[in-house]
Design a protein around this motif. Structure first.
Motif, PDB file in Angstrom:
ATOM      1  N   ILE A  23      40.044  39.032  40.309  1.00 34.98           N
ATOM      2  CA  ILE A  23      39.271  40.083  39.650  1.00 34.98           C
ATOM      3  C   ILE A  23      40.244  40.796  38.718  1.00 34.98           C
ATOM      4  CG2 ILE A  23      37.551  40.373  41.465  1.00 34.98           C
ATOM      5  CD1 ILE A  23      39.085  42.806  42.446  1.00 34.98           C
ATOM      6  N   GLN A  24      39.709  41.637  37.869  1.00 34.89           N
ATOM      7  CA  GLN A  24      40.559  42.375  36.940  1.00 34.89           C
ATOM      8  C   GLN A  24      40.662  43.831  37.375  1.00 34.89           C
ATOM      9  OE1 GLN A  24      38.008  41.052  33.658  1.00 34.89           O
ATOM     10  NE2 GLN A  24      39.906  40.620  32.553  1.00 34.89           N
ATOM     11  N   HIS A  25      41.740  44.480  36.924  1.00 37.41           N
ATOM     12  CA  HIS A  25      41.889  45.906  37.192  1.00 37.41           C
ATOM     13  C   HIS A  25      42.635  46.565  36.041  1.00 37.41           C
ATOM     14  CE1 HIS A  25      46.231  46.290  38.359  1.00 37.41           C
ATOM     15  NE2 HIS A  25      46.076  44.993  38.427  1.00 37.41           N
ATOM     16  N   ASN A  26      42.422  47.860  35.915  1.00 39.68           N
ATOM     17  CA  ASN A  26      43.141  48.664  34.939  1.00 39.68           C
ATOM     18  C   ASN A  26      44.422  49.127  35.624  1.00 39.68           C
ATOM     19  OD1 ASN A  26      44.163  51.034  33.638  1.00 39.68           O
ATOM     20  ND2 ASN A  26      42.213  51.293  32.596  1.00 39.68           N
ATOM     21  N   PRO A  27      45.601  48.726  35.135  1.00 37.81           N
ATOM     22  CA  PRO A  27      46.845  49.087  35.814  1.00 37.81           C
ATOM     23  C   PRO A  27      47.131  50.595  35.775  1.00 37.81           C
ATOM     24  CG  PRO A  27      47.313  47.955  33.755  1.00 37.81           C
ATOM     25  CD  PRO A  27      45.831  47.896  33.961  1.00 37.81           C
ATOM     26  N   GLN A  28      46.549  51.301  34.837  1.00 38.67           N
ATOM     27  CA  GLN A  28      46.757  52.749  34.751  1.00 38.67           C
ATOM     28  C   GLN A  28      45.942  53.499  35.804  1.00 38.67           C
ATOM     29  OE1 GLN A  28      49.049  53.929  32.539  1.00 38.67           O
ATOM     30  NE2 GLN A  28      49.375  51.801  31.958  1.00 38.67           N
ATOM     31  N   THR A  29      44.660  53.129  35.953  1.00 37.92           N
ATOM     32  CA  THR A  29      43.768  53.859  36.851  1.00 37.92           C
ATOM     33  C   THR A  29      43.586  53.172  38.194  1.00 37.92           C
ATOM     34  OG1 THR A  29      41.768  52.719  36.088  1.00 37.92           O
ATOM     35  CG2 THR A  29      42.453  54.697  34.859  1.00 37.92           C
ATOM     36  N   GLY A  30      43.879  51.860  38.259  1.00 33.90           N
ATOM     37  CA  GLY A  30      43.681  51.098  39.478  1.00 33.90           C
ATOM     38  C   GLY A  30      42.249  50.623  39.671  1.00 33.90           C
ATOM     39  N   GLU A  31      41.330  51.038  38.782  1.00 29.24           N
ATOM     40  CA  GLU A  31      39.937  50.631  38.919  1.00 29.24           C
ATOM     41  C   GLU A  31      39.800  49.121  38.725  1.00 29.24           C
ATOM     42  OE1 GLU A  31      35.476  51.827  37.373  1.00 29.24           O
ATOM     43  OE2 GLU A  31      37.207  52.773  36.455  1.00 29.24           O
ATOM     44  N   ALA A  32      39.034  48.483  39.619  1.00 26.18           N
ATOM     45  CA  ALA A  32      38.838  47.038  39.558  1.00 26.18           C
ATOM     46  C   ALA A  32      37.502  46.719  38.909  1.00 26.18           C
ATOM     47  CB  ALA A  32      38.902  46.447  40.958  1.00 26.18           C
ATOM     48  N   TYR A  33      37.424  45.533  38.291  1.00 24.19           N
ATOM     49  CA  TYR A  33      36.242  45.134  37.531  1.00 24.19           C
ATOM     50  C   TYR A  33      35.819  43.708  37.863  1.00 24.19           C
ATOM     51  CZ  TYR A  33      37.275  49.189  34.668  1.00 24.19           C
ATOM     52  OH  TYR A  33      37.501  50.468  34.240  1.00 24.19           O
ATOM     53  N   PHE A  34      34.522  43.509  37.884  1.00 25.65           N
ATOM     54  CA  PHE A  34      33.901  42.196  37.951  1.00 25.65           C
ATOM     55  C   PHE A  34      32.506  42.373  37.376  1.00 25.65           C
ATOM     56  CE2 PHE A  34      31.543  38.641  39.516  1.00 25.65           C
ATOM     57  CZ  PHE A  34      32.457  37.611  39.394  1.00 25.65           C
ATOM     58  N   PRO A  35      31.998  41.485  36.568  1.00 22.37           N
ATOM     59  CA  PRO A  35      32.540  40.197  36.139  1.00 22.37           C
ATOM     60  C   PRO A  35      33.673  40.355  35.130  1.00 22.37           C
ATOM     61  CG  PRO A  35      30.451  40.608  35.046  1.00 22.37           C
ATOM     62  CD  PRO A  35      30.664  41.737  36.018  1.00 22.37           C
ATOM     63  N   PRO A  36      34.369  39.249  34.829  1.00 15.84           N
ATOM     64  CA  PRO A  36      35.477  39.292  33.884  1.00 15.84           C
ATOM     65  C   PRO A  36      35.052  39.829  32.519  1.00 15.84           C
ATOM     66  CG  PRO A  36      35.408  37.187  35.025  1.00 15.84           C
ATOM     67  CD  PRO A  36      34.147  37.911  35.371  1.00 15.84           C
ATOM     68  N   ARG A  37      35.945  40.578  31.908  1.00 15.64           N
ATOM     69  CA  ARG A  37      35.674  41.182  30.593  1.00 15.64           C
ATOM     70  C   ARG A  37      36.973  41.327  29.827  1.00 15.64           C
ATOM     71  NH1 ARG A  37      33.011  46.165  33.238  1.00 15.64           N
ATOM     72  NH2 ARG A  37      32.474  44.502  34.619  1.00 15.64           N
ATOM     73  N   LEU A  38      36.860  41.685  28.558  1.00  9.45           N
ATOM     74  CA  LEU A  38      38.039  41.835  27.715  1.00  9.45           C
ATOM     75  C   LEU A  38      38.800  43.124  27.994  1.00  9.45           C
ATOM     76  CD1 LEU A  38      36.583  40.505  24.355  1.00  9.45           C
ATOM     77  CD2 LEU A  38      38.258  39.379  25.832  1.00  9.45           C
TER      78      LEU A  38
END
Length: 121
Positions: A23-38
């Motif tokens: 999964i993806q995450h924002n390294p600054q905020t730690g928030e994780a994301y799904f589905p994959p995005r830019l």
């Protein structure tokens, strides 16, 4: 009709084919994301991380199909990292899947390629 796969989705599918659930995450905020995005909603770049695969069923629907197939379930699972994803729960009768059920992701090989499914824990 041709299906276009975006670069983040292509990366995710390649990892899945290698047996990795990312999964993806924002390294600054730690928030994780799904589905994959830019990028996230603010345009921040995202990084990939291994998902634990742990989750909890948020919602479930049972789809009745004609015999000889048995009913199937479609679930929304809240991943331990935060995002919610759609999948199915295997290893239990479709009618026995419940909201709040703890589940664990597995990668299975389907006719269309690898897929994430969940199993009760």
């Amino acid at each position: 009709m041709t299906t276009t796969i975006t670069p983040p989705e292509a990366h995710w599918r390649e990892a899945l084919a290698q047996g990795r659930f990312l999964i993806q995450h924002n390294p600054q905020t730690g928030e994780a994301y799904f589905p994959p995005r830019l990028c996230d909603a603010d345009g921040a770049p995202l990084e990939w991380m291994e998902a634990s695969g742990a989750g909890v069923v948020y919602a479930v629907t049972v789809i009745s199909v004609r015999p000889p197939e048995s009913p199937r379930n479609v679930v929304l699972v809240d991943l331990a990292e935060g995002p919610r994803m759609m999948a199915r729960v295997d290893g239990v009768a479709a009618d026995d899947v419940r909201i709040g059920m703890a589940v664990q992701a597995r990668i299975v090989e389907e006719a269309d390629g690898p897929l994430i499914v969940f199993h009760p824990t």
